[in-house]
Write an enzyme that holds these catalytic residues in place. Sequence first.
Site, PDB file in Angstrom:
ATOM      1  N   ASP A 131      -2.170 -10.352   0.546  1.00  0.00           N
ATOM      2  CA  ASP A 131      -1.635  -9.105   0.942  1.00  0.00           C
ATOM      3  C   ASP A 131      -0.391  -9.230   0.009  1.00  0.00           C
ATOM      4  O   ASP A 131       0.482  -9.856   0.301  1.00  0.00           O
ATOM      5  CB  ASP A 131      -1.249  -9.070   2.282  1.00  0.00           C
TER       6      ASP A 131
ATOM      7  N   TRP B 124       3.287 -10.138   9.263  1.00  0.00           N
ATOM      8  CA  TRP B 124       2.180  -9.588   8.888  1.00  0.00           C
ATOM      9  C   TRP B 124       0.882 -10.663   8.739  1.00  0.00           C
ATOM     10  O   TRP B 124      -0.168 -10.241   8.962  1.00  0.00           O
ATOM     11  CB  TRP B 124       2.494  -9.055   7.353  1.00  0.00           C
TER      12      TRP B 124
ATOM     13  N   LYS C 261       5.930   0.522  -1.215  1.00  0.00           N
ATOM     14  CA  LYS C 261       6.883  -0.198  -1.757  1.00  0.00           C
ATOM     15  C   LYS C 261       7.211  -0.108  -3.162  1.00  0.00           C
ATOM     16  O   LYS C 261       8.388   0.207  -3.553  1.00  0.00           O
ATOM     17  CB  LYS C 261       6.598  -1.875  -1.385  1.00  0.00           C
TER      18      LYS C 261
END
Length: 365
Positions: free
Chosen positions: A176, A106, A200
Amino acid sequence: MDQSNQRTFNFNAGPSALPLEVLEKAQKELVNFRGTGMSIMEMSHRSAPFEDIHNGAISRLRKLYSIPDNYEVLFLQGGASLQFSMIPMNFLKIGQQAGYIMTGSWSEKALEEAKLFGEPYEVASTKSNSYRNIPTLEELQFHLDDAYVHVTSNNTIYGTQWSVFPDTGEIPLIADMSSDIMSKPIDISKFGMIYAGAQKNLGPSGVTVVIVRKDLLVKANEEIPTILKYSTHVDGNSLYNTPPTFGIYMLGEVLNWVEEKGGLEVIAKNNEVKAKVIYDAIDNSNGFYTGHATLESRSLMNITFRVADESLEKLFLSEAKEVGFVGLNGHRSVGGCRASTYNAVPLEACQALSDFMVQFQNKHN
């Protein structure tokens, strides 16, 4: 499998497990939301009932994280992946540099998007070690005139997590936190901006939370599309366009669940206990199972491991699925096994997985 409510042991990496209490409440309110005669999915995002839901979710988030007044809270769309572009689009000017700390896929994707807008660079990377660890703080050297420094707090694919964040001084630190937001207390004031996909620990997919310091907005680029300006969404209280109303409702209810459980300190302790149960099965296996992440970089959210005898790995995953475990396959890019133990995954599920791992080892050792 938990026979009491016929639900699986859900270790999916995202979308992932939601609190059963929240799902049951949403089920009761789905058709007729609190006497309105409508589902939350049918009502206007400009209506008073939804305004209460929307502002209530923001208030709960502010309370749980003690978010200072000089930060804005936004509910956006497009996932964390859109933020990879919006961040440099808003905060990185042509010819300006920004530092990216590389700890997995990511952060790689975020860096590639930033290259379209300015001159980002790699502060440090653990790619040569297959992203098994987080860089040490001593490895990090920033440029004093960086627009910002970007970090991925938890790496779902590789199972690593920052335990201590770098001190970037006057340089805004942007994180992030998609896969570990709301899993433990954090000091918001250490960051210029935090962003996270909801799927999540916060709710269903479709909502992205952004917590951004106001002074960054003042200096943001203006020559960009209107809907991609953070200021647009601040001015409209995240209602510039039609928001994901059901997702925001669910997010608010998940935050309420966190409050009812005792807040972030209790959640953090629970997560430590849950992860330890599974890591113990790995560490006490005499090499039958091997963890991917180094000890000091292990994630409490995503536990990645291999069955040392690769010929048994498919059998392990197959038998686990047969007895009710879902989502244990590692990411398609790396293979192996992964148990994602987000907030809503109960201790009972983690203990059941640990027991299964021990039984499987005893059968095939």
